[in-house]
Design a protein around this motif. Structure first.
Motif, PDB file in Angstrom:
ATOM      1  N   ASP A 107     -36.599  37.389  12.690  1.00 30.67           N
ATOM      2  CA  ASP A 107     -35.181  37.734  12.623  1.00 30.67           C
ATOM      3  C   ASP A 107     -34.786  38.878  13.551  1.00 30.67           C
ATOM      4  O   ASP A 107     -33.656  38.934  14.022  1.00 30.67           O
ATOM      5  CB  ASP A 107     -34.776  38.087  11.182  1.00 30.67           C
ATOM      6  CG  ASP A 107     -34.759  36.861  10.282  1.00 30.67           C
ATOM      7  OD1 ASP A 107     -34.758  35.726  10.811  1.00 30.67           O
ATOM      8  OD2 ASP A 107     -34.747  37.042   9.052  1.00 30.67           O
ATOM      9  N   ALA A 108     -35.692  39.796  13.839  1.00 32.51           N
ATOM     10  CA  ALA A 108     -35.336  40.974  14.633  1.00 32.51           C
ATOM     11  C   ALA A 108     -35.886  40.910  16.064  1.00 32.51           C
ATOM     12  O   ALA A 108     -35.990  41.932  16.736  1.00 32.51           O
ATOM     13  CB  ALA A 108     -35.831  42.235  13.934  1.00 32.51           C
ATOM     14  N   LEU A 109     -36.222  39.728  16.546  1.00 32.81           N
ATOM     15  CA  LEU A 109     -36.796  39.618  17.890  1.00 32.81           C
ATOM     16  C   LEU A 109     -35.908  40.235  18.959  1.00 32.81           C
ATOM     17  O   LEU A 109     -36.405  40.851  19.902  1.00 32.81           O
ATOM     18  CB  LEU A 109     -37.056  38.149  18.238  1.00 32.81           C
ATOM     19  CG  LEU A 109     -38.370  37.566  17.739  1.00 32.81           C
ATOM     20  CD1 LEU A 109     -38.457  36.094  18.088  1.00 32.81           C
ATOM     21  CD2 LEU A 109     -39.549  38.315  18.304  1.00 32.81           C
ATOM     22  N   ALA A 110     -34.604  40.105  18.832  1.00 34.93           N
ATOM     23  CA  ALA A 110     -33.686  40.609  19.858  1.00 34.93           C
ATOM     24  C   ALA A 110     -33.713  42.132  19.965  1.00 34.93           C
ATOM     25  O   ALA A 110     -33.326  42.682  20.999  1.00 34.93           O
ATOM     26  CB  ALA A 110     -32.266  40.131  19.569  1.00 34.93           C
ATOM     27  N   THR A 111     -34.199  42.826  18.954  1.00 27.39           N
ATOM     28  CA  THR A 111     -34.227  44.288  19.002  1.00 27.39           C
ATOM     29  C   THR A 111     -35.365  44.814  19.873  1.00 27.39           C
ATOM     30  O   THR A 111     -35.349  45.978  20.267  1.00 27.39           O
ATOM     31  CB  THR A 111     -34.371  44.892  17.589  1.00 27.39           C
ATOM     32  OG1 THR A 111     -35.630  44.490  17.035  1.00 27.39           O
ATOM     33  CG2 THR A 111     -33.225  44.457  16.691  1.00 27.39           C
TER      34      THR A 111
END
Length: 124
Positions: free
Chosen positions: A86-90
């Protein structure tokens, strides 16, 4: 939309397995044993062919093999049923190819090469 351009599927020839007295492999070791036993390069027979073309195909194979050994290519947090993406873009993740599991996956692929056609890096 996710797309996998080089899916990893394992097919086997029942006639060759029957002739060699082999059962369908259900583990990594059994698959390597079957490849070893079927391999006879002097007769033009190689124990396995796989998706090893240089570039994207080989890259996908490495990623899928690492996943098969239970490790994603990034240090993703473990959650029930897999890994949290879920937080790959961070950002902030590191590659995990230099781990014990990454080494096991690499050693497996190196062993596959022993039973592969000599032109495996150009096979699609």
């Amino acid at each position: 939309m996710p797309a996998q351009t080089t899916p990893e599927l394992l097919f086997y020839r029942r006639d060759l397995f029957a002739r060699a007295g082999l059962e369908l492999p259900t583990s990594t070791e059994a698959m390597l044993d079957a490849a070893r036993r079927l391999n006879d390069p002097r007769r033009g027979m190689h124990g396995i062919a796989w998706n090893a073309a240089r570039g994207t195909a080989l890259g996908h194979t490495v990623l899928m093999t690492m996943a098969d050994f239970g490790q994603p290519v990034l240090d993703l947090p473990r959650i029930a049923g897999g890994f949290d993406t879920d937080a790959l873009a961070t950002g902030g993740y590191r590659a995990t190819i230099d781990t014990e599991t990454g080494l096991q996956a690499a050693e497996f692929l190196l062993e596959l090469m022993q039973y592969s056609p000599p032109d495996i890096f150009s096979m699609l």
